[in-house]
Design a protein around this motif. Structure first.
Motif, PDB file in Angstrom:
ATOM      1  N   UNK A  78       0.820  -1.215   0.000  1.00  0.00           N
ATOM      2  CA  UNK A  78       0.000   0.000   0.000  1.00  0.00           C
ATOM      3  C   UNK A  78       0.851   1.261   0.000  1.00  0.00           C
ATOM      4  N   UNK A  79       2.091   1.165   0.509  1.00  0.00           N
ATOM      5  CA  UNK A  79       2.973   2.324   0.561  1.00  0.00           C
ATOM      6  C   UNK A  79       3.413   2.787  -0.820  1.00  0.00           C
ATOM      7  N   UNK A  80       3.268   1.922  -1.851  1.00  0.00           N
ATOM      8  CA  UNK A  80       3.668   2.299  -3.209  1.00  0.00           C
ATOM      9  C   UNK A  80       2.627   3.162  -3.902  1.00  0.00           C
ATOM     10  N   UNK A  94      -7.822  -0.315  -7.738  1.00  0.00           N
ATOM     11  CA  UNK A  94      -7.499  -1.126  -6.564  1.00  0.00           C
ATOM     12  C   UNK A  94      -8.766  -1.715  -5.947  1.00  0.00           C
ATOM     13  N   UNK A  95      -8.576  -2.800  -5.143  1.00  0.00           N
ATOM     14  CA  UNK A  95      -9.686  -3.465  -4.457  1.00  0.00           C
ATOM     15  C   UNK A  95      -9.535  -3.372  -2.959  1.00  0.00           C
ATOM     16  N   UNK A  96      -9.652  -4.499  -2.287  1.00  0.00           N
ATOM     17  CA  UNK A  96      -9.611  -4.494  -0.821  1.00  0.00           C
ATOM     18  C   UNK A  96      -8.174  -4.368  -0.319  1.00  0.00           C
ATOM     19  N   UNK A  97      -8.061  -3.928   0.932  1.00  0.00           N
ATOM     20  CA  UNK A  97      -6.749  -3.732   1.547  1.00  0.00           C
ATOM     21  C   UNK A  97      -6.785  -4.248   2.976  1.00  0.00           C
ATOM     22  N   UNK A  98      -5.636  -4.747   3.430  1.00  0.00           N
ATOM     23  CA  UNK A  98      -5.525  -5.156   4.832  1.00  0.00           C
ATOM     24  C   UNK A  98      -4.674  -4.194   5.638  1.00  0.00           C
ATOM     25  N   UNK A  99      -4.400  -3.025   5.056  1.00  0.00           N
ATOM     26  CA  UNK A  99      -3.582  -2.032   5.736  1.00  0.00           C
ATOM     27  C   UNK A  99      -2.113  -2.109   5.381  1.00  0.00           C
ATOM     28  N   UNK A 100      -1.678  -3.239   4.822  1.00  0.00           N
ATOM     29  CA  UNK A 100      -0.282  -3.409   4.405  1.00  0.00           C
ATOM     30  C   UNK A 100      -0.219  -3.632   2.895  1.00  0.00           C
ATOM     31  N   UNK A 101      -0.990  -4.594   2.425  1.00  0.00           N
ATOM     32  CA  UNK A 101      -1.069  -4.893   0.999  1.00  0.00           C
ATOM     33  C   UNK A 101      -2.435  -4.499   0.468  1.00  0.00           C
ATOM     34  N   UNK A 145      -5.122  -4.912  -3.042  1.00  0.00           N
ATOM     35  CA  UNK A 145      -5.398  -5.654  -4.264  1.00  0.00           C
ATOM     36  C   UNK A 145      -5.348  -4.728  -5.476  1.00  0.00           C
ATOM     37  N   UNK A 146      -4.717  -5.221  -6.559  1.00  0.00           N
ATOM     38  CA  UNK A 146      -4.695  -4.494  -7.828  1.00  0.00           C
ATOM     39  C   UNK A 146      -5.682  -5.167  -8.764  1.00  0.00           C
TER      40      UNK A 146
END
Length: 372
Positions: free
Chosen positions: A306-308, A336-343, A345-346
């Motif tokens: 997610x930092x990118x 983008x799709x769902x996120x877990x706070x670190x990664x 989805x593209x």
């Protein structure tokens, strides 16, 4: 000749200045930071939310007195396990003087009426035995006599209840406070000598003790309004207890409040989950707990850190920078799709071969050594 030499010197100085300026501009145009790159990868992403709350018994029963008075004796302690009907406390009745006088007066009136009815009964009994009056007349007199005796007995019982809290022959005196359900005593908010008030239509009454079945526990917590719409009954919960660091308990979502409550500007909804208690774990009522709830899960999806991500200042749409040459990058919009706070989805816009710029890298600060 001197004039020509002068012009040549001036021209050389101007060329030198222009060359220096061009070199300076070119040098400063280069980024002082060498950017690294990363690539997309396949992974499993879980979107979670955390509900804060506590673990409590499913049912707590408050034991209240049926009569007002003063606590004379308490027979149990907090933590004791009780069966239904076990004695908890005893109340000493402090009668109301007006009610006591009224009950005493009723007894006296009933005794006077009984004496009069007995006199009538004895007189008519003698007449009936001689055949002077009919059986029907005698039966009416006998009924009045029996009713007068019953009224005296009722008046005396009422007087006894007001004075002592129970009738003399009662097997379950109101002064004896007993458990109405089986369970563990959670709290005894009163002590011997305290005055208590009976439970009635106008008053909840004083709580003598709180009893609950500690084998049936639930998680009670709150979730934000932004996430409550994603919850469904039966969803699994992972419960982490503050008092037990290395243990996670399983639970199932069983209740979602239909109405939210505003707290500090945010609307919160209460949720409850049935807790599965391991045999080797003892849970006390009121433990603080957090419930982790998986709102959405996707397996083997293309993702990046997610930092990118970068976001357009005007449209707020996400994009990344893709390497096109040596330290050369170009913008590429992605979905983008769902996120877990670190990664994150593209969904589209990237492949696993694309090299993505780590845009938030900073140049390390050089430390200057101080010579003494």
């Amino acid at each position: 000749m001197k004039k020509a030499l002068k012009y040549i010197v001036i021209a050389l100085i101007v060329l030198g200045v222009l060359f220096a300026a061009a070199f300076f501009i070119k040098t400063n145009a280069k980024s002082p930071i060498t950017f690294d790159t990363e690539t997309a990868f396949k992974t499993t992403i879980e979107q979670k939310t955390v509900a804060t709350g506590k673990v409590i018994p499913e049912d707590e029963v408050q034991i209240k007195p049926q009569i007002s008075g003063i606590i004379e004796k308490i027979y149990v302690e907090e933590g004791d396990k009780l069966k239904s009907g076990d004695l908890i406390a005893k109340i000493k009745v402090v009668p109301n003087e007006q009610s006591l006088n009224s009950a005493k007066g009723r007894v006296n009136n009933a005794e006077i009426a009984l004496n009069n009815a007995k006199t009538e009964y004895d007189r008519n009994k003698a007449l009936f035995d001689k055949g002077v009056i009919s059986s029907q007349d005698f039966n009416n007199i006998e009924l009045q006599y029996n009713q007068a005796k019953l009224e005296v007995e009722n008046a005396r019982n009422d007087y006894q209840i007001i004075r002592l809290g129970s009738a003399g022959g009662s097997s379950t005196a109101n002064t004896n406070i007993r458990a109405t359900v089986a369970g563990t005593v959670l709290e005894i908010p009163i002590k011997e000598g305290d005055q208590v008030i009976q439970s009635n239509n106008f008053n909840d009454g004083t709580t003598i003790a709180t009893i609950a079945d500690m084998s049936i526990m639930i998680f009670e917590g709150q979730v934000d309004e932004a996430e409550v719409g994603k919850l469904k009954f039966g969803m699994p919960l992972k419960i982490s207890l503050g008092a037990i660091q290395d243990k996670e308990l399983d639970a199932k979502l069983k209740f979602i409040a239909p109405k939210g409550v505003e707290e500090q500007g945010a609307v919160q909804f209460k949720i409850e989950g049935d807790l599965k208690l391991p045999e080797d774990v003892f849970i006390r009522a009121g433990y603080s707990a957090n419930a982790s709830i998986v709102l959405e899960k996707k397996d083997s999806v293309l993702a990046i850190k997610e930092a990118l991500l970068q976001f357009d200042k005007e449209t707020d749409k996400p994009y990344v920078e893709i390497q096109t040459g040596d330290q050369k990058f170009e913008r590429k919009d992605i979905e983008i799709g769902i996120s877990d706070g670190i990664n994150v989805e593209v969904v589209s816009g990237l492949t696993e071969e694309d090299k993505i710029k780590v845009w938030n890298k900073t140049e390390p600060v050089k430390k200057e050594s101080n010579e003494n």
